[in-house]
Scaffold this active site. Structure first.
Site, PDB file in Angstrom:
ATOM      1  N   GLU A   1       0.951  -1.398  -0.276  1.00  0.00           N
ATOM      2  CA  GLU A   1       0.359  -0.011  -0.327  1.00  0.00           C
ATOM      3  C   GLU A   1       0.760   1.305   0.059  1.00  0.00           C
ATOM      4  O   GLU A   1       0.227   1.918  -0.435  1.00  0.00           O
ATOM      5  CB  GLU A   1      -1.352  -0.293   1.258  1.00  0.00           C
ATOM      6  CG  GLU A   1      -1.947   1.024   0.862  1.00  0.00           C
ATOM      7  CD  GLU A   1      -2.846   1.428   2.176  1.00  0.00           C
ATOM      8  OE1 GLU A   1      -3.205   0.235   3.087  1.00  0.00           O
ATOM      9  OE2 GLU A   1      -3.746   2.082   2.324  1.00  0.00           O
ATOM     10  N   ASP A   2       2.017   1.054   0.736  1.00  0.00           N
ATOM     11  CA  ASP A   2       2.995   2.722   1.278  1.00  0.00           C
ATOM     12  C   ASP A   2       3.839   2.303   0.555  1.00  0.00           C
ATOM     13  O   ASP A   2       4.302   3.828  -0.009  1.00  0.00           O
ATOM     14  CB  ASP A   2       2.770   2.364   2.089  1.00  0.00           C
ATOM     15  CG  ASP A   2       1.386   3.199   3.023  1.00  0.00           C
ATOM     16  OD1 ASP A   2       0.853   2.767   2.720  1.00  0.00           O
ATOM     17  OD2 ASP A   2       1.914   2.866   4.535  1.00  0.00           O
TER      18      ASP A   2
END
Ligand code: MN
Length: 739
Positions: free
Chosen positions: A92-93
């Protein structure tokens, strides 16, 4: 702002220290290759997050390490879960992709991290239905791998433990979400410690003062409690020692959250709660003796203290579906207080603390416990997979099934079935099989004949009676309480109505042919309007059922293929105001849409009224008269505070003007759906569209359209047409642009 001095070398050492402390609790990852996988995940995560920091200023990698540690230590999870916990935020990051994960680690890891990524963190929900939708998405991942939820809980727990550094607004959001969903979920998965900690932390951030107050009071009364517990357990300990049993006794106070709950929801003062607690006796006993040993301890406890017969709970003979096993009794202490005593083996205790995760540790656990959990997950999946009315209803239903206590009933063959408290024979029938449910006419409970609505009790033996002629009925929806039975009944009713409706449609077609009326939507709408049915489907259904008799149709005219009924004169909508209406109307009604009357007015954007809506005029300071709907969210305030500025208003009969209305809808994403919808709007209904937008996500679509309509009648028939599309679940008018 104060910038902390960072010593990169010291930080590196700290990261390694934390990593080593993680390794120390990875008891289940013993082999060299398992250790190597954890090492690799750690290195990938460190590198991926190397430039990121948490809100506290700490290196970001502290967070995945802590989550992995919770997964290993508090949930007892194995290597794969630890690897995934370390990597849970990378996709996600950071630049890492799911393909990278699969190449570096494997397919299983990919599935789990994909699941974790789908449940994105707290987004900025613009409304509750978005939030509900997010929860729904999250629950959908249950069907991939239960470890997704377990790691998500570990993630949430660490975030809650470190919430201090977040902005106040975020704290409130995260704490509410935790209380709303994660704590009940932990409870249902049998993770009682985590559930309690999540609840306590939520309260700490939602109501810091109250939380601190309860903590202070608990500290002040600590000594009294310790003395009581020691005195209470003394005779029991002596007897257990005499018999040479190995045991541990814990005195557990209620959690801060449950004390707060009692004070606020039940109005019980703190003084009456603080010394309410449970004593837990944990036996060191081999698995083959544990049941007998627990009952032996029960016998000792009740030799000293009088038990309350209604409060004996034997979850050893029949464990809860979460796998919880324990023997509970409530006894009277010498001071006149009831004390709950929980008796269990150390194996049962670990199951109770670590829930589902502990099953892997005890491979020799009887099959039933594990399969019960699987059954529960299966039920959850069923609920998730059947489309329900809207996301909020869905979450409510789901939460009900999370919270509800269970009853245990038996089939005639002696198979045990678990149902929520309050379940009826009909719920039971649907749980066995949908076909049994559809054809259920009653049941024999303990050999006595009972109706569909009979409420079952634990221990009942239930034999369902069926008949081929039986069909699901509308009122069955009031009889069942389980979400899956409700959904099955709704689907069956809808299907049946459609089938019957087909006959009615044919009857209407024939009637139109005889009368030389064209089969076009304008004519069908006229019928729908005249008979005041909710939709065309409803019209067909009522024709087929005979409640609308086409032979008795009257007061109509046919002009070049169009059928027109005489319209009754509608009573004028009058706005009640306490004060006398002021100028410029001087008690008269403002006619809107009438060119002859040259009054300057605008339509309020807070409620976007259209002809047919009940409306009133409001005299503004600088913008002339504004027309609001009487059910405008601002109406009550305007009418109560500025009654003297409110004037009556109604629409003139002119229908030539077109008005803009926004509609939003949601449903199940399907090929060709956009086409279907736009066809209905522009071709079937002949409505002009100004704007349309669609968004599909995980099989669910959300759409918005701005259309031009004449009045509410026109609008309602359009909405009915859209609702009649199978894949469409909701159609709502957008009250304002900000909704
Ligand atoms: Mn995280």
């Amino acid at each position: 702002m104060h910038k902390p001095t960072i010593d990169p070398e010291e930080e590196k050492r700290e990261i390694l220290r934390r990593y080593r402390s993680l390794l120390r609790v990875c008891h289940r990852s013993r082999t060299r290759s398992e250790r190597a996988r954890i090492r690799k995940a750690f290195e990938v995560a460190v590198d991926a997050h190397k430039d990121m920091r948490r809100k506290s200023g700490e290196p970001y990698i502290y967070h995945p390490i802590a989550v992995a540690k919770i997964a290993a230590e508090e949930l007892g999870l194995g290597t794969t879960a630890i690897v995934c916990a370390l990597l849970h935020d990378t996709v996600e990051d950071t630049d890492i992709t799911l393909d990278d994960i699969e190449n570096l680690f494997g397919k299983k890891e990919r599935v789990i991290i994909d699941g974790l990524t789908k449940i994105s963190g707290v987004s900025d929900y613009s409304n509750t239905s978005d939030q509900a939708e997010n929860f729904r998405k999250m629950l959908l991942t249950l069907s991939d791998d239960v470890r997704v939820i377990l790691i998500k809980l570990a993630d949430r727990l660490h975030n809650m433990r470190t919430l201090d550094h977040m902005a106040r607004e975020k704290q409130l959001k995260i704490a509410s979400e935790t209380l709303f969903l994660y704590a009940p979920l932990a409870h249902r998965l049998g993770l009682y410690n985590i559930k309690t900690e999540l609840e306590d932390l939520s309260l700490k951030f939602k109501e810091p003062d109250t939380y601190q107050d309860i903590i202070n009071r608990l500290q002040k009364t600590q000594a009294v409690r310790t003395r009581f517990i020691n005195a209470f357990t003394l005779p029991i300990r002596r007897e257990l020692d005499r018999l040479g049993l190995k045991y541990e006794i814990k005195g557990r106070t209620k959690s801060v959250f449950s004390i707060w709950n009692k004070i606020h929801k039940k109005g019980v003062p703190f003084e009456e709660i603080y010394d309410v607690f449970a004593i837990r006796i944990i036996l060191e006993s081999p698995q083959e003796n544990e049941k007998a040993d627990c009952w032996r301890v029960y016998s000792i406890v009740t030799d000293f203290y009088q038990p309350s017969p209604e409060r004996l709970r034997d979850w050893i003979s029949i464990p809860k579906s979460s796998g919880y096993e324990s023997l509970h009794t409530t006894v009277m202490s010498p001071t006149g207080k009831w004390v709950e005593v929980q008796i269990r083996s150390s194996r049962m205790d670990e199951m109770a603390e670590k829930g589902y995760a502990a099953h892997w540790k005890y491979k020799d656990t009887p099959e039933t416990t594990e399969s019960k959990m699987d059954k529960w997950l299966q039920q959850v999946r069923e609920v998730l997979e059947s489309p329900s009315d809207n996301a909020i209803d869905f979450i409510d239903n789901f939460k009900l099934s999370l919270f509800s206590e269970e009853i245990y009933v038996f089939t005639p063959e002696g198979d045990l079935k678990t149902l929520p408290v309050g379940s009826t024979t009909l719920d039971f029938a649907f749980q066995i099989h949908s076909q049994i449910g559809y054809h259920c006419i009653g049941a024999k409970v303990n050999f006595k004949l009972v109706p569909l609505s009979h409420k079952l009790r634990s221990g009942d033996q239930v034999e369902i009676l069926t008949s081929k002629k039986q069909r699901p009925k509308e009122d069955w929806l009031n009889i069942v309480i389980t979400a899956s039975a409700r959904q099955k009944i709704k689907n069956a009713l809808k299907e049946e109505k459609k089938q019957i409706g087909e006959e009615g449609k044919e009857m209407l077609k024939r009637r139109f042919q005889n009368l030389k009326v064209e089969w076009i939507s304008a004519n069908i709408d006229e019928m729908v309007r005249h008979y005041n049915t909710e939709s065309a489907l409803e019209l067909y259904f009522r024709i087929a059922k005979g409640s609308i008799d086409l032979k008795k149709m009257k007061n109509y005219a046919i002009e070049s293929g169009r059928i027109l009924f005489e319209r009754e004169v509608q009573p004028l909508p009058i706005i009640e105001t306490k004060a006398a209406p002021a100028a410029p109307s001087k008690g008269e009604t403002l006619l809107i849409g009438d060119e002859k009357q040259k009054v300057d007015y605008t339509l309020a954007t807070c409620c976007n009224p259209i002809p047919g809506d009940e409306v009133f005029g409001f005299i503004t300071v600088s913008e002339g008269i504004k027309i609001h709907r009487t059910n405008c969210p601002n109406a009550q305030e305007l009418m109560s505070k500025y009654a003297y500025r409110v004037i009556k208003a109604r629409w003139s009969n002119k229908e030539m003007v077109q008005f803009e209305v926004g509609l939003k809808f949601s449903g199940i994403d399907d090929v060709g759906l956009v086409q279907k919808i736009t066809n209905i709007i522009s071709t079937d209904m002949n409505v002009n569209m100004k704007a349309i937008s669609f968004e599909a996500n995980n099989g669910i679509f959300q759409g918005k359209v701005v259309v031009l309509v004449h009045d509410t009648e026109h609008l309602n028939s359009l909405m009915d047409q859209l609702k009649a599309v199978d894949e469409v679940l909701t159609v709502d008018r957008i009250e304002s642009e900000f909704a």
